[in-house]
Design a protein around this motif. Structure first.
Motif, PDB file in Angstrom:
ATOM      1  N   CYS A 401      48.432  31.537  33.881  1.00  0.00           N
ATOM      2  CA  CYS A 401      46.963  31.565  33.903  1.00  0.00           C
ATOM      3  C   CYS A 401      46.451  32.874  34.483  1.00  0.00           C
ATOM      4  CB  CYS A 401      46.389  30.372  34.667  1.00  0.00           C
ATOM      5  SG  CYS A 401      46.856  30.359  36.407  1.00  0.00           S
ATOM      6  N   TYR A 402      47.330  33.631  35.149  1.00  0.00           N
ATOM      7  CA  TYR A 402      46.940  34.951  35.645  1.00  0.00           C
ATOM      8  C   TYR A 402      47.370  36.048  34.683  1.00  0.00           C
ATOM      9  CZ  TYR A 402      46.503  39.174  38.385  1.00  0.00           C
ATOM     10  OH  TYR A 402      46.158  40.448  38.791  1.00  0.00           O
ATOM     11  N   THR A 403      48.548  35.903  34.098  1.00  0.00           N
ATOM     12  CA  THR A 403      49.051  37.010  33.269  1.00  0.00           C
ATOM     13  C   THR A 403      48.359  37.049  31.907  1.00  0.00           C
ATOM     14  OG1 THR A 403      50.874  35.630  32.512  1.00  0.00           O
ATOM     15  CG2 THR A 403      51.331  37.108  34.358  1.00  0.00           C
ATOM     16  N   GLU A 404      47.801  35.923  31.449  1.00  0.00           N
ATOM     17  CA  GLU A 404      47.134  35.916  30.131  1.00  0.00           C
ATOM     18  C   GLU A 404      45.618  35.962  30.276  1.00  0.00           C
ATOM     19  OE1 GLU A 404      48.138  33.305  27.003  1.00  0.00           O
ATOM     20  OE2 GLU A 404      50.291  33.577  27.324  1.00  0.00           O
ATOM     21  N   GLU A 405      44.974  36.615  29.326  1.00  0.00           N
ATOM     22  CA  GLU A 405      43.508  36.542  29.246  1.00  0.00           C
ATOM     23  C   GLU A 405      43.164  35.136  28.768  1.00  0.00           C
ATOM     24  OE1 GLU A 405      41.684  38.680  25.955  1.00  0.00           O
ATOM     25  OE2 GLU A 405      39.925  39.115  27.171  1.00  0.00           O
ATOM     26  N   ILE A 406      42.380  34.383  29.539  1.00  0.00           N
ATOM     27  CA  ILE A 406      42.107  32.984  29.151  1.00  0.00           C
ATOM     28  C   ILE A 406      40.985  32.925  28.111  1.00  0.00           C
ATOM     29  CG2 ILE A 406      41.434  30.695  29.973  1.00  0.00           C
ATOM     30  CD1 ILE A 406      42.779  31.325  32.637  1.00  0.00           C
ATOM     31  N   PHE A 407      39.970  33.727  28.277  1.00  0.00           N
ATOM     32  CA  PHE A 407      38.827  33.781  27.343  1.00  0.00           C
ATOM     33  C   PHE A 407      38.172  32.409  27.186  1.00  0.00           C
ATOM     34  CE2 PHE A 407      36.762  36.071  23.684  1.00  0.00           C
ATOM     35  CZ  PHE A 407      36.433  37.179  24.432  1.00  0.00           C
ATOM     36  N   GLY A 408      37.907  31.803  28.323  1.00  0.00           N
ATOM     37  CA  GLY A 408      37.229  30.510  28.378  1.00  0.00           C
ATOM     38  C   GLY A 408      36.569  30.387  29.741  1.00  0.00           C
ATOM     39  N   PRO A 409      35.881  29.256  29.990  1.00  0.00           N
ATOM     40  CA  PRO A 409      35.143  29.121  31.256  1.00  0.00           C
ATOM     41  C   PRO A 409      36.053  28.720  32.418  1.00  0.00           C
ATOM     42  CG  PRO A 409      34.816  27.189  29.904  1.00  0.00           C
ATOM     43  CD  PRO A 409      35.701  28.099  29.103  1.00  0.00           C
ATOM     44  N   VAL A 410      36.982  29.599  32.728  1.00  0.00           N
ATOM     45  CA  VAL A 410      37.977  29.313  33.765  1.00  0.00           C
ATOM     46  C   VAL A 410      38.017  30.489  34.734  1.00  0.00           C
ATOM     47  CG1 VAL A 410      40.382  28.725  34.228  1.00  0.00           C
ATOM     48  CG2 VAL A 410      39.355  28.095  32.026  1.00  0.00           C
ATOM     49  N   LEU A 411      37.798  30.177  36.011  1.00  0.00           N
ATOM     50  CA  LEU A 411      37.915  31.201  37.047  1.00  0.00           C
ATOM     51  C   LEU A 411      39.224  30.965  37.778  1.00  0.00           C
ATOM     52  CD1 LEU A 411      36.542  33.499  38.755  1.00  0.00           C
ATOM     53  CD2 LEU A 411      35.654  31.675  40.225  1.00  0.00           C
ATOM     54  N   VAL A 412      40.083  31.982  37.843  1.00  0.00           N
ATOM     55  CA  VAL A 412      41.281  31.857  38.673  1.00  0.00           C
ATOM     56  C   VAL A 412      41.037  32.637  39.951  1.00  0.00           C
ATOM     57  CG1 VAL A 412      42.780  31.531  36.662  1.00  0.00           C
ATOM     58  CG2 VAL A 412      42.585  33.793  37.659  1.00  0.00           C
ATOM     59  N   THR A 413      41.452  32.061  41.073  1.00  0.00           N
ATOM     60  CA  THR A 413      41.200  32.747  42.341  1.00  0.00           C
ATOM     61  C   THR A 413      42.510  32.996  43.087  1.00  0.00           C
ATOM     62  OG1 THR A 413      40.923  30.879  43.856  1.00  0.00           O
ATOM     63  CG2 THR A 413      39.033  31.432  42.488  1.00  0.00           C
ATOM     64  N   LEU A 414      42.581  34.156  43.705  1.00  0.00           N
ATOM     65  CA  LEU A 414      43.740  34.538  44.507  1.00  0.00           C
ATOM     66  C   LEU A 414      43.248  34.934  45.896  1.00  0.00           C
ATOM     67  CD1 LEU A 414      44.137  35.800  41.392  1.00  0.00           C
ATOM     68  CD2 LEU A 414      46.349  36.407  42.334  1.00  0.00           C
ATOM     69  N   ASN A 415      44.101  34.764  46.888  1.00  0.00           N
ATOM     70  CA  ASN A 415      43.726  35.143  48.255  1.00  0.00           C
ATOM     71  C   ASN A 415      44.629  36.269  48.734  1.00  0.00           C
ATOM     72  OD1 ASN A 415      42.050  32.880  48.109  1.00  0.00           O
ATOM     73  ND2 ASN A 415      43.656  31.555  48.958  1.00  0.00           N
ATOM     74  N   VAL A 416      44.014  37.275  49.361  1.00  0.00           N
ATOM     75  CA  VAL A 416      44.803  38.346  49.979  1.00  0.00           C
ATOM     76  C   VAL A 416      44.217  38.611  51.367  1.00  0.00           C
ATOM     77  CG1 VAL A 416      45.425  39.458  47.777  1.00  0.00           C
ATOM     78  CG2 VAL A 416      43.349  40.180  48.973  1.00  0.00           C
ATOM     79  N   ASP A 417      44.975  39.374  52.180  1.00  0.00           N
ATOM     80  CA  ASP A 417      44.516  39.608  53.552  1.00  0.00           C
ATOM     81  C   ASP A 417      43.666  40.865  53.685  1.00  0.00           C
ATOM     82  OD1 ASP A 417      45.735  37.323  54.513  1.00  0.00           O
ATOM     83  OD2 ASP A 417      47.677  38.338  54.718  1.00  0.00           O
ATOM     84  N   THR A 418      43.944  41.860  52.838  1.00  0.00           N
ATOM     85  CA  THR A 418      43.264  43.150  53.037  1.00  0.00           C
ATOM     86  C   THR A 418      42.751  43.718  51.715  1.00  0.00           C
ATOM     87  OG1 THR A 418      45.289  44.397  52.663  1.00  0.00           O
ATOM     88  CG2 THR A 418      44.841  43.732  54.944  1.00  0.00           C
ATOM     89  N   LEU A 419      41.830  44.671  51.837  1.00  0.00           N
ATOM     90  CA  LEU A 419      41.324  45.384  50.655  1.00  0.00           C
ATOM     91  C   LEU A 419      42.465  46.143  49.970  1.00  0.00           C
ATOM     92  CD1 LEU A 419      39.059  46.423  48.815  1.00  0.00           C
ATOM     93  CD2 LEU A 419      38.514  48.136  50.550  1.00  0.00           C
ATOM     94  N   ASP A 420      43.364  46.726  50.766  1.00  0.00           N
ATOM     95  CA  ASP A 420      44.502  47.454  50.182  1.00  0.00           C
ATOM     96  C   ASP A 420      45.319  46.535  49.271  1.00  0.00           C
ATOM     97  OD1 ASP A 420      44.472  50.176  51.048  1.00  0.00           O
ATOM     98  OD2 ASP A 420      44.722  49.407  53.075  1.00  0.00           O
ATOM     99  N   GLU A 421      45.553  45.309  49.740  1.00  0.00           N
ATOM    100  CA  GLU A 421      46.322  44.360  48.911  1.00  0.00           C
ATOM    101  C   GLU A 421      45.575  44.028  47.624  1.00  0.00           C
ATOM    102  OE1 GLU A 421      48.070  40.638  50.577  1.00  0.00           O
ATOM    103  OE2 GLU A 421      47.555  41.607  52.470  1.00  0.00           O
ATOM    104  N   ALA A 422      44.261  43.886  47.750  1.00  0.00           N
ATOM    105  CA  ALA A 422      43.456  43.563  46.553  1.00  0.00           C
ATOM    106  C   ALA A 422      43.542  44.698  45.546  1.00  0.00           C
ATOM    107  CB  ALA A 422      42.006  43.304  46.965  1.00  0.00           C
ATOM    108  N   ILE A 423      43.439  45.927  46.023  1.00  0.00           N
ATOM    109  CA  ILE A 423      43.500  47.101  45.133  1.00  0.00           C
ATOM    110  C   ILE A 423      44.874  47.167  44.460  1.00  0.00           C
ATOM    111  CG2 ILE A 423      43.494  49.636  45.089  1.00  0.00           C
ATOM    112  CD1 ILE A 423      41.267  49.511  47.253  1.00  0.00           C
ATOM    113  N   GLU A 424      45.897  46.931  45.247  1.00  0.00           N
ATOM    114  CA  GLU A 424      47.282  46.965  44.729  1.00  0.00           C
ATOM    115  C   GLU A 424      47.461  45.916  43.627  1.00  0.00           C
ATOM    116  OE1 GLU A 424      50.137  48.626  45.750  1.00  0.00           O
ATOM    117  OE2 GLU A 424      51.447  47.387  44.464  1.00  0.00           O
ATOM    118  N   LEU A 425      46.897  44.729  43.869  1.00  0.00           N
ATOM    119  CA  LEU A 425      46.997  43.642  42.876  1.00  0.00           C
ATOM    120  C   LEU A 425      46.344  44.069  41.556  1.00  0.00           C
ATOM    121  CD1 LEU A 425      47.531  40.447  42.477  1.00  0.00           C
ATOM    122  CD2 LEU A 425      45.078  40.249  42.919  1.00  0.00           C
TER     123      LEU A 425
END
Ligand code: NAD
Length: 520
Positions: A401-425
């Motif tokens: 559900c993260y690696t594919e484009e879903i193209f539907g009304p689905v929000l996937v959420t991930l949690n990280v600790d820092t902005l650096d981690e978010a940028i890296e993701l």
């Protein structure tokens, strides 16, 4: 050119598109300025996504019909190219006026065939209309360059000349905006055009053809063929087509890019996406949640710039229940119904695929905190392809559900600790269409805009699609080609530079030694 403007001549949207023969409404081809019934024996049935009732049958044009479209475009090219730039500009002024007068009729056709809400369909038209408006600046946009006296008595100057016949292949999700990214800019530069709209919702393109004709686009300068792979292969292989603009899925985009460029054509290919929105704990909570929910679920998530992936940094993850609460309030309904926030998905197959991807998230360990798979929409829409807003939290980057484009009304959420981690993701994700950050920190926003490897960045703006004085600059796996859509780059794409070097001397140059060496 003289025009007789007739406001609202396109009031009967269905008639403009179908001009039915017998009981089965069929979508026509548009060749050499005429709507013509295809002689094909291969048709695609096209259903209203909110009801699954048959709307029209779309032909897969025959080889002869597709060739006739290119013949027409080729035949008129020389005259159209030589038409004065101010005449082409006037045609675009006229076209923008006619489109503006008929936004609501265009929107009705879009909602009928594509399913999005009427208000959103009007936005679809408006964003395309802005490209037509921008094309009216062609008298500045198409300017060349000059440099006098590059050597004694010699000047060099350039013209931006049209290429010839160009073609466009469009997806189902923006039936007006994306065709309007293409043919108006190509035409205003002096090219002629063959459109191949999505076979799932060609109605808006057909109405736009009527409007282009009314605006003074000469017969043959813009044509429409319909079909699927065969028509796309024709476009990639036809030697007289010089350039292809494509917007759609990765699979088709890469294929067209490879086949088109192998045949020596210019190709620009806008493809899929996985757009991440970073939510920082210092963000304005109400604004961030509101924008995130609108951008994830608007148009039922069927936007290439949908904000389909939320990355909560640190304590911001505690806002997830409020995101769920807000998403629950959205009204799923037929697009023509008052108060509808999101309509259906385009086909039953698309609905099934989205539901399967939600299920894959559950099976891979994500938490389904909002499940819209069993949404009930009644009062005539029981058979529609509806999926309600759905949210998968605790998603990990290796999940489908993260690696594919879903193209539907689905929000996937991930949690990280820092902005650096978010940028890296985000930078590790192959796509680079769009991204956004919600924060009240200028320093965080600046770090993000500098370090993020994505072509379109929003700062407290969820869907940062640039207005047409800029270009649509999706990057990495979301784009193949060298020159982007619309803006200055759009003009570059639809023109080639001719450079003239001229020598004019007062006195006779004489008959000195024959110059066989490069000047030193
Ligand atoms: P699609 O690729 O299925 O269809 C696009 C076009 O390709 C249509 O005209 C279709 O007839 C044609 N086509 C379909 N199958 C083909 C095949 N096998 N061979 C040749 N041509 C074929 O895309 P879609 O489902 O209509 O649109 C959704 C996709 O478009 C999503 O991935 C979305 O992200 C992407 N999209 C991207 C942008 C952008 O600007 N990056 C904008 C809108 C949509």
């Amino acid at each position: 050119l003289r025009f007789a403007l007739k406001p609202k001549v396109f009031a009967s949207a269905a008639a403009a598109r179908c001009m039915s023969s017998g009981n089965t409404p069929t979508t026509k081809l548009f060749i050499n300025g005429k709507f013509v019934e295809s002689k094909t024996n291969k048709w695609v049935d096209n259903f209203n996504p909110a009801t699954n009732e048959l709307v029209t049958r779309v032909p897969c044009a025959t080889q002869e019909e597709m060739k006739a479209a290119v013949d027409a475009a080729q035949a008129v090219f020389k005259d159209w190219k030589e038409t004065s730039v101010m005449t082409r500009q006037q045609v675009m002024f006229r076209l923008q006026h006619i489109i503006r007068e008929n936004i609501s009729d265009l929107a009705k056709v879009i909602t009928l065939e594509q399913g999005k809400t009427l208000a959103d369909a009007e936005g679809d038209v408006l964003r395309g209309l802005q490209v037509v408006e921008h094309s009216c600046s062609i008298t500045s946009l198409q300017l060349g360059e000059t440099l006098g006296s590059v050597t004694k008595d010699m000047d060099t100057y350039t013209y931006r000349e049209p290429l010839g016949v160009c073609a466009g292949v469009t997806p189902f999700n923006f039936p007006a905006m994306i065709p309007l990214w293409m043919f108006p800019l190509a035409l205003v530069c002096g090219n002629t055009f063959v459109m191949k709209p999505s076979e799932l919702d060609p109605g808006a393109t057909m109405m736009l053809m009527e409007m282009a004709k009314e605006a003074g686009v000469p017969d043959g300068a813009v044509n429409v063929i319909h079909g699927q792979k065969e028509s796309v292969d024709f476009i990639c292989d036809e030697p007289r087509i010089r350039a292809i603009s494509f917007v759609g899925s990765d699979r088709v985009g890469k294929y067209i890019y490879e086949r088109g460029t192998a045949n020596g054509k210019r190709v620009q290919s806008n493809m899929g996406a996985k757009n991440h929105g970073i939510v920082m704990p210092d963000a304005n909570k109400e604004h961030a949640i509101n924008q995130l929910v609108g951008a994830a679920f608007g148009a039922a998530g069927q936007r290439c710039m949908a904000l389909s992936t939320a990355v909560f940094v640190g304590e911001a993850k505690e806002w997830i229940p409020e995101v769920v609460a807000k998403a629950k309030k959205l009204k799923v309904d037929g697009g023509t119904e008052k108060g509808a926030d999101l309509g259906p998905l385009i086909t039953p197959e698309a609905k099934q695929r989205v539901c399967d991807l939600i299920q894959s998230g559950v099976e891979e360990g994500a938490s389904l905190v909002l499940d819209g798979r069993d949404v009930k929409v009644d009062s005539g829409y029981e058979k529609g392809n509806f999926v309600g807003p759905s949210i998968l939290s605790e998603v990990k980057p290796n999940m489908k559900c993260y690696t594919e484009e879903i193209f539907g009304p689905v929000l996937v959420t991930l949690n990280v600790d820092t902005l650096d981690e978010a940028i890296e993701l985000i930078n590790s994700n192959p796509y680079g269409n769009g991204t956004a950050i919600f924060t009240n920190s200028g320093a965080a926003a600046r770090k993000f805009q500098n370090e993020i490897d994505v072509g379109q960045v929003g700062i407290n703006v969820p869907i940062p699609v640039p207005l047409p004085m800029f270009s649509f600059t999706g990057s990495r796996a979301s784009f193949q080609g060298d020159v982007n859509f619309y803006g200055k780059q759009g003009i570059q794409f639809y023109t080639q530079v001719k450079t003239i070097t001229s020598l004019w001397r007062q006195e006779d140059a004489g008959t000195g030694p024959t110059p066989t060496v490069m000047p030193t």
